[in-house]
Design an enzyme around this catalytic site. Sequence first.
Site, PDB file in Angstrom:
ATOM      1  N   GLY A 123       0.833  -1.196   0.000  1.00  0.00           N
ATOM      2  CA  GLY A 123       0.000   0.000   0.000  1.00  0.00           C
ATOM      3  C   GLY A 123       0.863   1.239   0.000  1.00  0.00           C
ATOM      4  N   HIS A 136      -2.222   7.703   6.949  1.00  0.00           N
ATOM      5  CA  HIS A 136      -1.218   8.545   6.270  1.00  0.00           C
ATOM      6  C   HIS A 136      -1.840   9.833   5.749  1.00  0.00           C
ATOM      7  CE1 HIS A 136       2.528   6.321   6.219  1.00  0.00           C
ATOM      8  NE2 HIS A 136       1.973   5.231   5.700  1.00  0.00           N
ATOM      9  N   GLN A 176       2.951   9.948   1.284  1.00  0.00           N
ATOM     10  CA  GLN A 176       4.300   9.370   1.376  1.00  0.00           C
ATOM     11  C   GLN A 176       5.194   9.769   0.206  1.00  0.00           C
ATOM     12  OE1 GLN A 176       2.434   5.296   2.130  1.00  0.00           O
ATOM     13  NE2 GLN A 176       4.439   5.104   3.107  1.00  0.00           N
ATOM     14  N   HIS A 231      -4.356   1.812   7.662  1.00  0.00           N
ATOM     15  CA  HIS A 231      -2.982   2.326   7.690  1.00  0.00           C
ATOM     16  C   HIS A 231      -2.815   3.472   6.680  1.00  0.00           C
ATOM     17  CE1 HIS A 231       1.566   1.388   7.806  1.00  0.00           C
ATOM     18  NE2 HIS A 231       1.439   2.214   6.787  1.00  0.00           N
ATOM     19  N   GLU A 232      -3.362   3.274   5.469  1.00  0.00           N
ATOM     20  CA  GLU A 232      -3.179   4.296   4.420  1.00  0.00           C
ATOM     21  C   GLU A 232      -4.038   5.537   4.683  1.00  0.00           C
ATOM     22  OE1 GLU A 232      -0.652   3.751   2.785  1.00  0.00           O
ATOM     23  OE2 GLU A 232      -0.520   1.579   2.982  1.00  0.00           O
ATOM     24  N   CYS A 284       6.013  -0.209   7.066  1.00  0.00           N
ATOM     25  CA  CYS A 284       5.640   0.939   6.245  1.00  0.00           C
ATOM     26  C   CYS A 284       6.834   1.309   5.374  1.00  0.00           C
ATOM     27  CB  CYS A 284       5.275   2.109   7.161  1.00  0.00           C
ATOM     28  SG  CYS A 284       4.824   3.607   6.268  1.00  0.00           S
ATOM     29  N   LEU A 285       6.578   1.631   4.114  1.00  0.00           N
ATOM     30  CA  LEU A 285       7.671   2.011   3.206  1.00  0.00           C
ATOM     31  C   LEU A 285       8.368   3.286   3.680  1.00  0.00           C
ATOM     32  CD1 LEU A 285       6.031   1.234  -0.260  1.00  0.00           C
ATOM     33  CD2 LEU A 285       7.727  -0.123   1.005  1.00  0.00           C
TER      34      LEU A 285
HETATM   35 NI    NI Z   1       2.709   3.306   5.552  1.00  0.00          NI
END
Ligand code: NI
Length: 167
Positions: free
Chosen positions: A46, A137, A51, A133-134, A91-92
């Site tokens: 995701g 963000h 991000q 989670h997204e 998380c990236l």
């Molecule tokens: Ni993330």
Amino acid sequence: MALLPILRFPDPRLKKVAQAVAQIDDNIRKLAADMAETMYEAPGIGLAATQVDVHRRVVVIDVSEEKNQLLVFINPTLFRCEGEQIGEEGCLSVPGIYDKVERAERVTVHYMDLEGKQQTMEAEGLLAVCIQHEIDHLNGIVFVDHLSQLKQGRIKSKLAKQARVTA
Ligand code: NI
């Protein structure tokens, strides 16, 4: 399409609240395509526009094994949350860090698709975690914000060490 650079925690730009998308145009379609390419390349399951330092409410997700079920959510909002689950998240924007976070087990999400149509989706398990989670963000929240101050401090120093090694 293009790969986009991903912001790393604790970059303050990860705390910005993203703005709603009023209408789907070529910029949004290109953003979604570039985000999908960036997510698959990373690889991740995701990615939120926040991000990649674009503060619009756009999310891409693909939790499938074969990485062939891309979901694009424009202006996603959680309509209903039920139950709870605790899973390891990563998380990236927080590379190499994984920790347990409590989330709703099932969610109903309202969103707009790339054709500009309003959609409703029910999700559970990993997909439900990923959606929560997204959306976090988009609201300026990274999963480590759900952890204790002590853990957050440890994560920041670990990431700072990694940055020195790889710089
Ligand atoms: Ni993330």
